[in-house]
Design a protein around this motif. Sequence first.
Motif, PDB file in Angstrom:
ATOM      1  N   ILE A 204       0.865  -1.177   0.000  1.00  0.00           N
ATOM      2  CA  ILE A 204       0.000   0.000   0.000  1.00  0.00           C
ATOM      3  C   ILE A 204       0.899   1.224   0.000  1.00  0.00           C
ATOM      4  O   ILE A 204       1.907   1.261   0.701  1.00  0.00           O
ATOM      5  CB  ILE A 204      -0.886   0.040   1.268  1.00  0.00           C
ATOM      6  CG1 ILE A 204      -1.764  -1.207   1.379  1.00  0.00           C
ATOM      7  CG2 ILE A 204      -1.715   1.316   1.314  1.00  0.00           C
ATOM      8  CD1 ILE A 204      -2.778  -1.375   0.298  1.00  0.00           C
TER       9      ILE A 204
ATOM     10  N   TYR B 109      -5.314   5.839  -0.670  1.00  0.00           N
ATOM     11  CA  TYR B 109      -4.284   4.815  -0.711  1.00  0.00           C
ATOM     12  C   TYR B 109      -4.321   4.145  -2.077  1.00  0.00           C
ATOM     13  O   TYR B 109      -5.375   4.073  -2.706  1.00  0.00           O
ATOM     14  CB  TYR B 109      -4.519   3.725   0.345  1.00  0.00           C
ATOM     15  CG  TYR B 109      -4.409   4.188   1.771  1.00  0.00           C
ATOM     16  CD1 TYR B 109      -3.183   4.525   2.319  1.00  0.00           C
ATOM     17  CD2 TYR B 109      -5.534   4.248   2.578  1.00  0.00           C
ATOM     18  CE1 TYR B 109      -3.090   4.930   3.643  1.00  0.00           C
ATOM     19  CE2 TYR B 109      -5.442   4.656   3.902  1.00  0.00           C
ATOM     20  CZ  TYR B 109      -4.224   4.986   4.429  1.00  0.00           C
ATOM     21  OH  TYR B 109      -4.141   5.374   5.729  1.00  0.00           O
TER      22      TYR B 109
ATOM     23  N   TYR C 215      -2.939   0.523  -4.243  1.00  0.00           N
ATOM     24  CA  TYR C 215      -2.354  -0.807  -4.187  1.00  0.00           C
ATOM     25  C   TYR C 215      -1.142  -0.851  -5.117  1.00  0.00           C
ATOM     26  O   TYR C 215      -1.120  -0.194  -6.149  1.00  0.00           O
ATOM     27  CB  TYR C 215      -3.347  -1.867  -4.665  1.00  0.00           C
ATOM     28  CG  TYR C 215      -4.595  -1.962  -3.831  1.00  0.00           C
ATOM     29  CD1 TYR C 215      -4.555  -2.482  -2.539  1.00  0.00           C
ATOM     30  CD2 TYR C 215      -5.817  -1.540  -4.334  1.00  0.00           C
ATOM     31  CE1 TYR C 215      -5.706  -2.571  -1.771  1.00  0.00           C
ATOM     32  CE2 TYR C 215      -6.971  -1.624  -3.573  1.00  0.00           C
ATOM     33  CZ  TYR C 215      -6.911  -2.138  -2.297  1.00  0.00           C
ATOM     34  OH  TYR C 215      -8.039  -2.219  -1.547  1.00  0.00           O
TER      35      TYR C 215
ATOM     36  N   SER D  33       1.926  -2.181   5.484  1.00  0.00           N
ATOM     37  CA  SER D  33       0.770  -2.438   4.615  1.00  0.00           C
ATOM     38  C   SER D  33      -0.171  -3.496   5.182  1.00  0.00           C
ATOM     39  O   SER D  33      -1.361  -3.487   4.877  1.00  0.00           O
ATOM     40  CB  SER D  33       1.248  -2.894   3.228  1.00  0.00           C
ATOM     41  OG  SER D  33       2.024  -1.906   2.599  1.00  0.00           O
TER      42      SER D  33
END
Length: 140
Positions: free
Chosen positions: A46, A54, A56, A84
Amino acid sequence: MTATSFPELHGDLPAQEIHISEYGAQKALAILSQSGKENAGVRVFIKSGGCSGYQYGMAIDDRELEGDTVVYDRGVKLVVDHMSLPLLRGSEVDFVENMMGGGFTVNNPNATSSCGCGHSFRTDGSQSPDGQGSGGCGSA
Protein backbone atom coordinates in the motif's frame (compact mmCIF):
# COMPACT_ATOMS: atom_id res chain seq x y z
CA MET A 1 9.85 -11.82 9.35
CA THR A 2 6.58 -13.52 10.16
CA ALA A 3 5.92 -16.61 8.10
CA THR A 4 2.70 -18.51 7.59
CA SER A 5 3.22 -22.18 6.80
CA PHE A 6 1.54 -24.06 3.99
CA PRO A 7 -2.09 -24.00 5.20
CA GLU A 8 -3.18 -26.76 2.82
CA LEU A 9 -0.92 -29.17 4.73
CA HIS A 10 -2.67 -28.62 8.06
CA GLY A 11 -6.08 -29.78 9.18
CA ASP A 12 -7.07 -26.71 11.17
CA LEU A 13 -6.39 -23.64 9.08
CA PRO A 14 -5.41 -20.39 10.78
CA ALA A 15 -6.99 -17.23 9.42
CA GLN A 16 -4.70 -16.08 6.64
CA GLU A 17 -3.49 -12.51 6.56
CA ILE A 18 -3.95 -12.34 2.77
CA HIS A 19 -4.79 -14.89 0.09
CA ILE A 20 -5.03 -15.29 -3.68
CA SER A 21 -7.87 -16.59 -5.85
CA GLU A 22 -7.44 -19.72 -7.96
CA TYR A 23 -7.33 -17.72 -11.21
CA GLY A 24 -5.02 -15.13 -9.65
CA ALA A 25 -2.68 -17.93 -8.57
CA GLN A 26 -2.59 -19.39 -12.08
CA LYS A 27 -1.64 -16.00 -13.55
CA ALA A 28 0.87 -15.23 -10.78
CA LEU A 29 2.60 -18.61 -11.12
CA ALA A 30 2.95 -18.10 -14.88
CA ILE A 31 4.48 -14.64 -14.37
CA LEU A 32 6.76 -15.82 -11.56
CA SER A 33 8.05 -18.74 -13.64
CA GLN A 34 9.09 -16.30 -16.36
CA SER A 35 10.68 -13.78 -13.97
CA GLY A 36 14.07 -15.45 -13.79
CA LYS A 37 14.14 -14.80 -10.05
CA GLU A 38 14.65 -17.84 -7.87
CA ASN A 39 12.33 -18.05 -4.85
CA ALA A 40 10.40 -14.99 -6.05
CA GLY A 41 6.98 -14.06 -4.77
CA VAL A 42 4.36 -11.39 -5.26
CA ARG A 43 4.94 -8.41 -2.99
CA VAL A 44 1.63 -6.67 -2.27
CA PHE A 45 1.87 -3.20 -0.75
CA ILE A 46 0.00 0.00 0.00
CA LYS A 47 1.22 3.51 -0.73
CA SER A 48 -0.33 6.93 -0.28
CA GLY A 49 -1.96 8.39 -3.36
CA GLY A 50 -4.72 7.82 -5.83
CA CYS A 51 -8.11 9.46 -5.82
CA SER A 52 -9.27 7.73 -2.63
CA GLY A 53 -6.20 8.09 -0.41
CA TYR A 54 -4.28 4.82 -0.71
CA GLN A 55 -3.09 2.89 -3.74
CA TYR A 56 -2.35 -0.81 -4.19
CA GLY A 57 0.96 -1.92 -5.60
CA MET A 58 2.34 -5.30 -6.61
CA ALA A 59 5.78 -6.42 -7.72
CA ILE A 60 7.75 -9.59 -8.26
CA ASP A 61 10.25 -9.73 -5.42
CA ASP A 62 12.81 -12.32 -4.36
CA ARG A 63 13.66 -10.52 -1.10
CA GLU A 64 12.17 -10.92 2.34
CA LEU A 65 12.76 -7.87 4.50
CA GLU A 66 12.66 -7.45 8.27
CA GLY A 67 9.02 -7.28 9.37
CA ASP A 68 7.59 -8.87 6.21
CA THR A 69 4.76 -11.34 6.49
CA VAL A 70 5.04 -14.24 4.03
CA VAL A 71 1.97 -16.28 3.15
CA TYR A 72 1.94 -19.31 0.83
CA ASP A 73 -1.42 -19.80 -0.83
CA ARG A 74 -2.23 -21.99 -3.85
CA GLY A 75 1.49 -22.37 -4.52
CA VAL A 76 2.11 -18.60 -4.61
CA LYS A 77 4.35 -16.79 -2.18
CA LEU A 78 2.69 -13.51 -1.11
CA VAL A 79 4.88 -10.98 0.72
CA VAL A 80 3.46 -7.99 2.65
CA ASP A 81 5.45 -5.37 4.56
CA HIS A 82 4.53 -4.57 8.17
CA MET A 83 3.13 -1.11 7.31
CA SER A 84 0.77 -2.44 4.61
CA LEU A 85 -0.44 -5.52 6.48
CA PRO A 86 -3.09 -3.83 8.67
CA LEU A 87 -4.72 -2.33 5.56
CA LEU A 88 -4.53 -5.59 3.61
CA ARG A 89 -5.50 -8.08 6.34
CA GLY A 90 -8.17 -10.44 5.00
CA SER A 91 -7.77 -9.29 1.38
CA GLU A 92 -7.81 -11.48 -1.71
CA VAL A 93 -5.52 -10.93 -4.68
CA ASP A 94 -7.34 -11.77 -7.91
CA PHE A 95 -6.84 -11.43 -11.66
CA VAL A 96 -9.63 -9.92 -13.70
CA GLU A 97 -10.04 -9.69 -17.45
CA ASN A 98 -12.32 -7.31 -19.30
CA MET A 99 -12.57 -5.62 -22.68
CA MET A 100 -9.74 -3.23 -21.73
CA GLY A 101 -7.35 -6.08 -20.91
CA GLY A 102 -6.53 -7.80 -17.68
CA GLY A 103 -4.67 -7.28 -14.46
CA PHE A 104 -4.34 -8.06 -10.81
CA THR A 105 -6.73 -6.51 -8.33
CA VAL A 106 -7.21 -6.61 -4.56
CA ASN A 107 -10.57 -7.40 -3.00
CA ASN A 108 -10.15 -5.64 0.33
CA PRO A 109 -12.72 -6.01 3.13
CA ASN A 110 -11.09 -3.06 4.94
CA ALA A 111 -11.82 -0.53 2.18
CA THR A 112 -14.81 1.67 2.94
CA SER A 113 -14.68 3.47 -0.41
CA SER A 114 -12.74 3.17 -3.64
CA CYS A 115 -12.40 5.00 -6.92
CA GLY A 116 -13.90 3.83 -10.18
CA CYS A 117 -10.69 2.26 -11.48
CA GLY A 118 -10.32 0.03 -8.40
CA HIS A 119 -6.67 0.95 -7.83
CA SER A 120 -7.14 3.23 -4.84
CA PHE A 121 -9.25 3.10 -1.68
CA ARG A 122 -9.99 4.68 1.68
CA THR A 123 -10.50 2.77 4.91
CA ASP A 124 -12.53 5.06 7.13
CA GLY A 125 -13.97 7.91 5.07
CA SER A 126 -11.39 10.32 6.48
CA GLN A 127 -9.15 12.66 4.54
CA SER A 128 -6.36 11.16 2.46
CA PRO A 129 -3.05 10.73 4.28
CA ASP A 130 -0.70 13.73 4.03
CA GLY A 131 -3.32 15.64 2.05
CA GLN A 132 -2.76 13.38 -0.95
CA GLY A 133 -5.31 11.67 -3.07
CA SER A 134 -7.13 14.63 -4.56
CA GLY A 135 -5.93 13.89 -8.08
CA GLY A 136 -7.52 11.70 -10.70
CA CYS A 137 -7.91 7.96 -10.51
CA GLY A 138 -4.56 6.28 -10.01
CA SER A 139 -2.56 9.46 -9.51
CA ALA A 140 0.39 9.24 -7.17
